[in-house]
Design a protein around this motif. Structure first.
Motif, PDB file in Angstrom:
ATOM      1  N   ASN A  57       6.363  67.440  34.174  1.00 17.33           N
ATOM      2  CA  ASN A  57       6.156  67.310  32.731  1.00 17.33           C
ATOM      3  C   ASN A  57       5.090  68.316  32.304  1.00 17.33           C
ATOM      4  OD1 ASN A  57       6.063  66.427  30.092  1.00 17.33           O
ATOM      5  ND2 ASN A  57       4.925  64.568  30.561  1.00 17.33           N
TER       6      ASN A  57
ATOM      7  N   ILE B  55       7.942  70.581  27.875  1.00 15.91           N
ATOM      8  CA  ILE B  55       9.196  70.748  28.611  1.00 15.91           C
ATOM      9  C   ILE B  55       9.070  69.919  29.877  1.00 15.91           C
ATOM     10  CG2 ILE B  55       8.395  72.905  29.684  1.00 15.91           C
ATOM     11  CD1 ILE B  55      11.405  73.836  29.547  1.00 15.91           C
ATOM     12  N   SER B  56      10.102  69.140  30.186  1.00 18.61           N
ATOM     13  CA  SER B  56       9.990  68.241  31.330  1.00 18.61           C
ATOM     14  C   SER B  56      11.349  67.936  31.948  1.00 18.61           C
ATOM     15  CB  SER B  56       9.323  66.929  30.901  1.00 18.61           C
ATOM     16  OG  SER B  56      10.111  66.280  29.931  1.00 18.61           O
ATOM     17  N   VAL B  57      11.297  67.411  33.156  1.00 19.85           N
ATOM     18  CA  VAL B  57      12.482  66.844  33.779  1.00 19.85           C
ATOM     19  C   VAL B  57      12.573  65.415  33.243  1.00 19.85           C
ATOM     20  CG1 VAL B  57      13.532  66.082  35.941  1.00 19.85           C
ATOM     21  CG2 VAL B  57      12.352  68.296  35.836  1.00 19.85           C
TER      22      VAL B  57
ATOM     23  N   ILE C 268      16.674  68.723  31.979  1.00 23.74           N
ATOM     24  CA  ILE C 268      15.492  69.181  31.263  1.00 23.74           C
ATOM     25  C   ILE C 268      15.556  68.738  29.804  1.00 23.74           C
ATOM     26  CG2 ILE C 268      14.199  71.240  30.534  1.00 23.74           C
ATOM     27  CD1 ILE C 268      14.266  70.858  33.546  1.00 23.74           C
TER      28      ILE C 268
ATOM     29  N   TYR D   2      13.097  69.272  26.101  1.00 28.39           N
ATOM     30  CA  TYR D   2      12.006  70.089  25.565  1.00 28.39           C
ATOM     31  C   TYR D   2      11.890  69.931  24.057  1.00 28.39           C
ATOM     32  CZ  TYR D   2      16.061  73.235  25.014  1.00 28.39           C
ATOM     33  OH  TYR D   2      17.291  73.766  24.732  1.00 28.39           O
TER      34      TYR D   2
ATOM     35  N   LEU E  60      11.880  77.694  29.359  1.00 27.37           N
ATOM     36  CA  LEU E  60      12.990  77.126  30.115  1.00 27.37           C
ATOM     37  C   LEU E  60      13.325  77.984  31.331  1.00 27.37           C
ATOM     38  CD1 LEU E  60      15.188  74.999  30.504  1.00 27.37           C
ATOM     39  CD2 LEU E  60      16.585  76.241  28.800  1.00 27.37           C
TER      40      LEU E  60
ATOM     41  N   VAL F 212      10.687  77.307  34.021  1.00 27.97           N
ATOM     42  CA  VAL F 212      10.863  75.996  34.650  1.00 27.97           C
ATOM     43  C   VAL F 212      12.097  75.995  35.552  1.00 27.97           C
ATOM     44  CG1 VAL F 212      11.406  73.572  34.167  1.00 27.97           C
ATOM     45  CG2 VAL F 212       9.547  74.711  32.937  1.00 27.97           C
TER      46      VAL F 212
ATOM     47  N   VAL G  96      20.477  72.508  37.510  1.00 20.72           N
ATOM     48  CA  VAL G  96      19.601  72.189  36.379  1.00 20.72           C
ATOM     49  C   VAL G  96      20.488  72.128  35.142  1.00 20.72           C
ATOM     50  CG1 VAL G  96      17.658  72.952  34.968  1.00 20.72           C
ATOM     51  CG2 VAL G  96      17.596  73.303  37.439  1.00 20.72           C
TER      52      VAL G  96
ATOM     53  N   ALA H 255      20.854  70.585  30.820  1.00 21.25           N
ATOM     54  CA  ALA H 255      20.209  70.137  29.590  1.00 21.25           C
ATOM     55  C   ALA H 255      21.307  69.826  28.596  1.00 21.25           C
ATOM     56  CB  ALA H 255      19.284  71.219  29.050  1.00 21.25           C
TER      57      ALA H 255
END
Length: 187
Positions: free
Chosen positions: A70, A85-87, A99, A101, A117, A120, A133, A135
């Protein structure tokens, strides 16, 4: 897979770092108090700086878990926290991170979120050893999809009435990139 926790990442214009309690003022005034910024998110607008302080206290405590990713997005130009921006979900079985954000409206359409992004995603593939990954975004928020695409993610489809955010039940579009695509076509 590796779980190094939320480490500091740096790009040309950004320091992407763990949050600290001192970020509450910036968080509140740069994005969390804006119904325009939060309309497609799943958490309510913060009414006071104390609301931001409360969530940051919980987030700082969560850093004890090395599986927690995070980040605060800090703009180097003014040293302010301008977004996050985080998982938001991890599926360890398939080594996937989703992800999420957000960023203050003043910083929209400047390539900042794409820059964050990419950093990350690079960390999650290169350091954490993830395989995928992804989103997603509300289809009524196509700018978020443009960020995902600009960061190298590929559109995988739209799920009808499969999500819920501050606007209600929504359709969402899913974007993703896999480890093999990332390493064979570096961003």
């Amino acid at each position: 897979m590796n779980f190094p926790g939320t480490v500091v990442l740096e790009t040309e214009r950004l320091v992407i770092r763990p949050f600290c309690g001192a970020d509450a003022h910036d968080m509140f005034y740069n994005w969390a108090n804006s119904s325009h910024v939060t309309r497609f998110l799943t958490w309510p607008v913060h009414e006071t700086v104390a609301d931001s302080e409360e969530i940051l206290n919980a987030w700082v405590k969560d850093y004890e878990n090395p599986k927690n990713f995070n980040w605060c997005i800090e703009w180097k130009e003014n040293h302010q926290a301008i977004g996050s921006i985080s998982v938001v979900h991890m599926n360890e079985e398939i080594e996937e991170a989703e992800i999420g954000y957000c960023i203050g409206e003043e910083y929209w359409k400047k390539g900042i979120m794409t820059e964050a992004l990419k950093a990350v995603m690079g960390f999650l593939f290169e350091e954490a050893g993830l395989n995928r990954v992804c989103a997603r975004h509300d289809t009524n928020n196509p700018n978020s999809g443009r960020v995902m695409k600009a960061a190298g993610m590929l559109y995988e489809g739209t799920m009808r009435q499969a999500g819920k955010n501050n606007m209600g039940i929504c359709d969402y579009s899913l974007f993703a990139i896999t480890k093999d695509l990332y390493f064979n076509h570096p961003l």
